[in-house]
Write an enzyme that holds these catalytic residues in place. Structure first.
Site, PDB file in Angstrom:
ATOM      1  N   ARG A   1       7.652  10.594  32.325  1.00  0.00           N
ATOM      2  CA  ARG A   1       8.148   9.949  33.552  1.00  0.00           C
ATOM      3  C   ARG A   1       7.171   8.855  33.963  1.00  0.00           C
ATOM      4  O   ARG A   1       6.017   9.107  34.291  1.00  0.00           O
ATOM      5  CB  ARG A   1       8.324  10.972  34.672  1.00  0.00           C
ATOM      6  CG  ARG A   1       8.838  10.338  35.950  1.00  0.00           C
ATOM      7  CD  ARG A   1       9.684  11.251  36.793  1.00  0.00           C
ATOM      8  NE  ARG A   1      10.798  11.806  36.074  1.00  0.00           N
ATOM      9  CZ  ARG A   1      11.165  13.092  36.107  1.00  0.00           C
ATOM     10  NH1 ARG A   1      10.505  13.941  36.836  1.00  0.00           N
ATOM     11  NH2 ARG A   1      12.212  13.513  35.418  1.00  0.00           N
TER      12      ARG A   1
ATOM     13  N   HIS B   1      10.203  -5.355  29.052  1.00  0.00           N
ATOM     14  CA  HIS B   1       9.575  -4.092  29.447  1.00  0.00           C
ATOM     15  C   HIS B   1      10.045  -2.900  28.594  1.00  0.00           C
ATOM     16  O   HIS B   1       9.243  -2.133  28.078  1.00  0.00           O
ATOM     17  CB  HIS B   1       9.912  -3.738  30.906  1.00  0.00           C
ATOM     18  CG  HIS B   1       9.578  -4.807  31.900  1.00  0.00           C
ATOM     19  ND1 HIS B   1       8.519  -5.647  31.752  1.00  0.00           N
ATOM     20  CD2 HIS B   1      10.167  -5.151  33.093  1.00  0.00           C
ATOM     21  CE1 HIS B   1       8.469  -6.466  32.790  1.00  0.00           C
ATOM     22  NE2 HIS B   1       9.454  -6.193  33.611  1.00  0.00           N
TER      23      HIS B   1
ATOM     24  N   ARG C   1       1.308 -26.369  46.396  1.00  0.00           N
ATOM     25  CA  ARG C   1       1.665 -27.657  47.009  1.00  0.00           C
ATOM     26  C   ARG C   1       1.498 -27.644  48.522  1.00  0.00           C
ATOM     27  O   ARG C   1       1.195 -28.673  49.131  1.00  0.00           O
ATOM     28  CB  ARG C   1       3.116 -28.019  46.656  1.00  0.00           C
ATOM     29  CG  ARG C   1       3.271 -28.410  45.207  1.00  0.00           C
ATOM     30  CD  ARG C   1       4.713 -28.430  44.801  1.00  0.00           C
ATOM     31  NE  ARG C   1       5.349 -27.141  45.064  1.00  0.00           N
ATOM     32  CZ  ARG C   1       6.609 -26.859  44.808  1.00  0.00           C
ATOM     33  NH1 ARG C   1       7.393 -27.787  44.308  1.00  0.00           N
ATOM     34  NH2 ARG C   1       7.101 -25.676  45.054  1.00  0.00           N
TER      35      ARG C   1
ATOM     36  N   LYS D   1       6.687 -13.456  32.387  1.00  0.00           N
ATOM     37  CA  LYS D   1       8.052 -13.654  31.915  1.00  0.00           C
ATOM     38  C   LYS D   1       8.896 -14.272  33.037  1.00  0.00           C
ATOM     39  O   LYS D   1       8.479 -14.153  34.186  1.00  0.00           O
ATOM     40  CB  LYS D   1       8.651 -12.329  31.444  1.00  0.00           C
ATOM     41  CG  LYS D   1       8.823 -11.307  32.579  1.00  0.00           C
ATOM     42  CD  LYS D   1       9.729 -10.209  32.163  1.00  0.00           C
ATOM     43  CE  LYS D   1      10.921 -10.030  33.012  1.00  0.00           C
ATOM     44  NZ  LYS D   1      10.836  -9.800  34.417  1.00  0.00           N
TER      45      LYS D   1
ATOM     46  N   GLY E   1       0.863  -2.245  31.642  1.00  0.00           N
ATOM     47  CA  GLY E   1      -0.304  -1.878  32.445  1.00  0.00           C
ATOM     48  C   GLY E   1      -0.077  -0.602  33.240  1.00  0.00           C
ATOM     49  O   GLY E   1      -0.995  -0.075  33.861  1.00  0.00           O
TER      50      GLY E   1
ATOM     51  N   GLU F   1      17.162   1.303  39.096  1.00  0.00           N
ATOM     52  CA  GLU F   1      16.686   0.890  40.421  1.00  0.00           C
ATOM     53  C   GLU F   1      17.799   1.163  41.412  1.00  0.00           C
ATOM     54  O   GLU F   1      18.982   1.026  41.077  1.00  0.00           O
ATOM     55  CB  GLU F   1      16.349  -0.599  40.428  1.00  0.00           C
ATOM     56  CG  GLU F   1      14.919  -0.849  40.035  1.00  0.00           C
ATOM     57  CD  GLU F   1      14.490  -2.293  40.187  1.00  0.00           C
ATOM     58  OE1 GLU F   1      13.291  -2.537  40.062  1.00  0.00           O
ATOM     59  OE2 GLU F   1      15.339  -3.183  40.406  1.00  0.00           O
TER      60      GLU F   1
ATOM     61  N   ARG G   1      13.073   9.854  27.443  1.00  0.00           N
ATOM     62  CA  ARG G   1      13.445  11.233  27.065  1.00  0.00           C
ATOM     63  C   ARG G   1      13.474  11.322  25.544  1.00  0.00           C
ATOM     64  O   ARG G   1      14.163  10.545  24.886  1.00  0.00           O
ATOM     65  CB  ARG G   1      14.842  11.580  27.599  1.00  0.00           C
ATOM     66  CG  ARG G   1      14.949  11.548  29.114  1.00  0.00           C
ATOM     67  CD  ARG G   1      16.407  11.644  29.543  1.00  0.00           C
ATOM     68  NE  ARG G   1      17.037  12.880  29.187  1.00  0.00           N
ATOM     69  CZ  ARG G   1      18.260  12.977  28.644  1.00  0.00           C
ATOM     70  NH1 ARG G   1      18.979  11.905  28.381  1.00  0.00           N
ATOM     71  NH2 ARG G   1      18.776  14.152  28.356  1.00  0.00           N
TER      72      ARG G   1
ATOM     73  N   LYS H   1      20.574  -1.847  37.820  1.00  0.00           N
ATOM     74  CA  LYS H   1      20.230  -2.039  39.231  1.00  0.00           C
ATOM     75  C   LYS H   1      21.335  -1.397  40.067  1.00  0.00           C
ATOM     76  O   LYS H   1      22.440  -1.169  39.576  1.00  0.00           O
ATOM     77  CB  LYS H   1      20.126  -3.526  39.548  1.00  0.00           C
ATOM     78  CG  LYS H   1      18.885  -4.159  38.915  1.00  0.00           C
ATOM     79  CD  LYS H   1      18.531  -5.471  39.569  1.00  0.00           C
ATOM     80  CE  LYS H   1      17.262  -6.051  38.973  1.00  0.00           C
ATOM     81  NZ  LYS H   1      16.054  -5.773  39.722  1.00  0.00           N
TER      82      LYS H   1
ATOM     83  N   HIS I   1       4.114  -6.404  32.790  1.00  0.00           N
ATOM     84  CA  HIS I   1       3.367  -5.478  33.651  1.00  0.00           C
ATOM     85  C   HIS I   1       3.648  -4.003  33.332  1.00  0.00           C
ATOM     86  O   HIS I   1       2.871  -3.142  33.682  1.00  0.00           O
ATOM     87  CB  HIS I   1       3.557  -5.804  35.137  1.00  0.00           C
ATOM     88  CG  HIS I   1       4.855  -5.354  35.737  1.00  0.00           C
ATOM     89  ND1 HIS I   1       6.037  -6.001  35.531  1.00  0.00           N
ATOM     90  CD2 HIS I   1       5.155  -4.316  36.552  1.00  0.00           C
ATOM     91  CE1 HIS I   1       6.998  -5.386  36.182  1.00  0.00           C
ATOM     92  NE2 HIS I   1       6.493  -4.350  36.826  1.00  0.00           N
TER      93      HIS I   1
HETATM   94  C1  BG6 Z   1      10.537  -7.244  37.005  1.00  0.00           C
HETATM   95  C2  BG6 Z   1      11.988  -7.565  37.058  1.00  0.00           C
HETATM   96  O1  BG6 Z   1       9.964  -7.723  35.808  1.00  0.00           O
HETATM   97  O2  BG6 Z   1      10.358  -5.831  37.060  1.00  0.00           O
HETATM   98  C3  BG6 Z   1      12.637  -6.982  38.320  1.00  0.00           C
HETATM   99  O3  BG6 Z   1      12.148  -8.979  37.059  1.00  0.00           O
HETATM  100  C4  BG6 Z   1      12.342  -5.505  38.409  1.00  0.00           C
HETATM  101  O4  BG6 Z   1      14.025  -7.214  38.334  1.00  0.00           O
HETATM  102  C5  BG6 Z   1      10.855  -5.255  38.263  1.00  0.00           C
HETATM  103  O5  BG6 Z   1      12.783  -5.071  39.692  1.00  0.00           O
HETATM  104  C6  BG6 Z   1      10.554  -3.772  38.202  1.00  0.00           C
HETATM  105  O6  BG6 Z   1       9.187  -3.550  38.244  1.00  0.00           O
HETATM  106  P1  BG6 Z   1       8.624  -2.152  38.758  1.00  0.00           P
HETATM  107  O7  BG6 Z   1       7.153  -2.235  38.477  1.00  0.00           O
HETATM  108  O8  BG6 Z   1       8.947  -2.062  40.218  1.00  0.00           O
HETATM  109  O9  BG6 Z   1       9.315  -1.106  37.974  1.00  0.00           O
END
Ligand code: BG6
Length: 424
Positions: free
Chosen positions: A321, A199, A8, A107, A140, A175, A295, A285, A137
């Site tokens: 890993r 994921h 936009r 997603k 990938g 994370e 594991r 997180k 992702h």
């Molecule tokens: C995303 C989530 O799909 O994946 C995020 O919405 C997350 O919350 C992220 O931080 C993690 O991706 P990666 O590739 O950094 O492990």
């Protein structure tokens, strides 16, 4: 190949190219220098501005495209407007190329089974399932693509990959950052919808699926779907929820939010290979490190001549890993060199950094977008996989919301609740 930006904002071509330039790197040249690559790339980039809910802007975009060119649309947009955008792309005639047209979406694909079905039926008004590329992702990521190779190209693992030899599987995702500016989005979803239902469940299917007969995308996805159908619907009592202590300090998050930032979930797969093996997904997180790994804990041998009165040598453990420091580690029991019979667990270490020196590990998106261009769908989520994934989680998610189940509070940067797959 030409690249078009559509949004936009009314920005000039120069501003658009400046924005791209800020993020471009040349990782694949030997010395990472760009030479004239960036200039050449930018010559093929163009910007077009328009609204998402009107066909006018999309008609302008259509006039810039070569007639009957192959078209890849990447919708980097909030999912609520996917149906609107595809509708107007369709009305503007952009989907009518005689070559292929593919649409990539990200997603979250809904919040539960019903909203996911709604989104899908809206998309299917304009597109065929074949044209839709649902990106996850994690599929990938280099190490995730290696799971099938590890399992099916190495004879050593094939006969051991079942409940007779494996005791527990843990998919651990951590994370060290909190929701960092994404509080508004995150509070509406929580960690289960954000990373577990997609994921991490995908990782689980790759670990538990039977060997496909070929590498054909649908043959692989049929095997994954079989596992998803065999996973029992999760019960609330099999979930531990957590929330980090400073979560609600975020101005976008209500003070009384019960959204989970941590979840520990025990899944059961009701088939002959995996009955009685807990598959535990642990995701959080604001923990003490960033780390994603799988594991696989093996059982101890049924009889072991090295057991003495006090102890037995430890069981084997395989660690895949995913990040950071991609690698495969296999813990084996070894005799400690010396005159006494002593044992120690040692790591057969296949760290990518030392095993593949000077090899660039592609970003997940590099690999996946190339697959879209090549029409290769093995690493994209098929609609029936999505439905099955939501069926596993929807009842528990609804119960958690309805009963406002309170998560346990944990300190930002702490280890989070205990592991469930304990070493024997
Ligand atoms: C995303 C989530 O799909 O994946 C995020 O919405 C997350 O919350 C992220 O931080 C993690 O991706 P990666 O590739 O950094 O492990």
């Amino acid at each position: 190949m030409k690249f078009f930006g559509f949004a936009r904002s009314k920005i000039s071509q120069t501003e658009f190219k400046e924005q791209i330039m800020r993020n471009l790197t040349c990782r694949y040249t030997p010395d990472h220098s760009c030479g004239d690559f960036i200039e050449k790339f930018l010559e093929n980039c163009q910007y077009c501005s328009g609204k998402y809910d009107s066909k006018d802007g999309f008609i302008d975009l259509d006039s810039l495209l070569r007639k009957n060119s192959a078209r890849l649309f990447y919708l980097a947009l909030p999912p609520e407007i996917f149906p609107t955008v595809t509708k107007y792309i369709g009305l503007a005639g952009l989907l009518k190329s005689t070559s292929w047209t593919r649409v990539v979406i990200e997603k979250p694909f809904g919040r539960d089974r019903a909203s996911s079905d709604d989104l899908n039926s809206e998309l299917l008004k304009e597109l065929t399932e074949d044209q839709i590329y649902r990106i996850d992702h994690y599929l990938g990521k280099e190490m995730v693509q290696n799971i099938m190779v590890l399992r099916f190209a190495n004879q050593i693992f094939k006969p051991l990959w079942n409940s007779k030899y494996i005791r527990c599987v843990e998919i651990d995702w951590q994370e060290s950052i909190g929701v960092e500016g994404r509080g508004g989005y995150f509070d509406n979803y929580g960690i289960i919808r954000d990373v577990v239902q997609n994921h991490l469940l995908q990782l689980l299917t790759l670990i538990a699926m039977d060997e496909p007969e070929s590498l054909n995308a649908d043959v692989i996805r049929n095997q994954k779907l079989k596992v998803l159908h065999d996973i029992q619907t999760i019960k609330v009592e099999d979930i531990i929820l957590g929330q980090y202590n400073t979560y609600t300090d975020d101005p976008q998050i209500p003070d009384d939010s019960t959204t989970e930032t941590f979840a520990n979930i025990k899944l059961k797969i009701d088939n002959d290979e995996w009955r009685d093996v807990p598959f535990v997904i642990r995701a959080g997180k604001a923990l003490d490190s960033k780390n994603s790994e799988i594991r696989i804990l093996f059982r101890r041998p049924e009889s072991n001549i090295f057991c003495n009165m006090e102890e037995c040598p430890p069981a084997n453990e395989l660690i895949i890993r995913i990040q950071p420091d991609e690698g495969i580690h296999f813990n084996i029991v070894s005799k400690v060199p010396g005159l006494k019979m002593q044992f120690q667990e040692k790591d057969l270490d296949l760290s990518y950094k030392s095993a593949f020196v000077d090899t660039v590990i592609p970003e997940a998106y590099e690999s996946l977008l190339l697959d879209v261009i090549n029409g290769e769908k093995a690493l994209f989520i098929r609609n029936d996989e999505l439905e099955a994934a939501w069926d596993i989680f929807t009842p528990a998610l609804k119960e958690i919301e309805k009963n406002k189940i309170k998560p346990k509070i944990y300190t930002f940067g702490s280890k989070g609740p205990d592991r469930i797959c304990k070493k024997e």
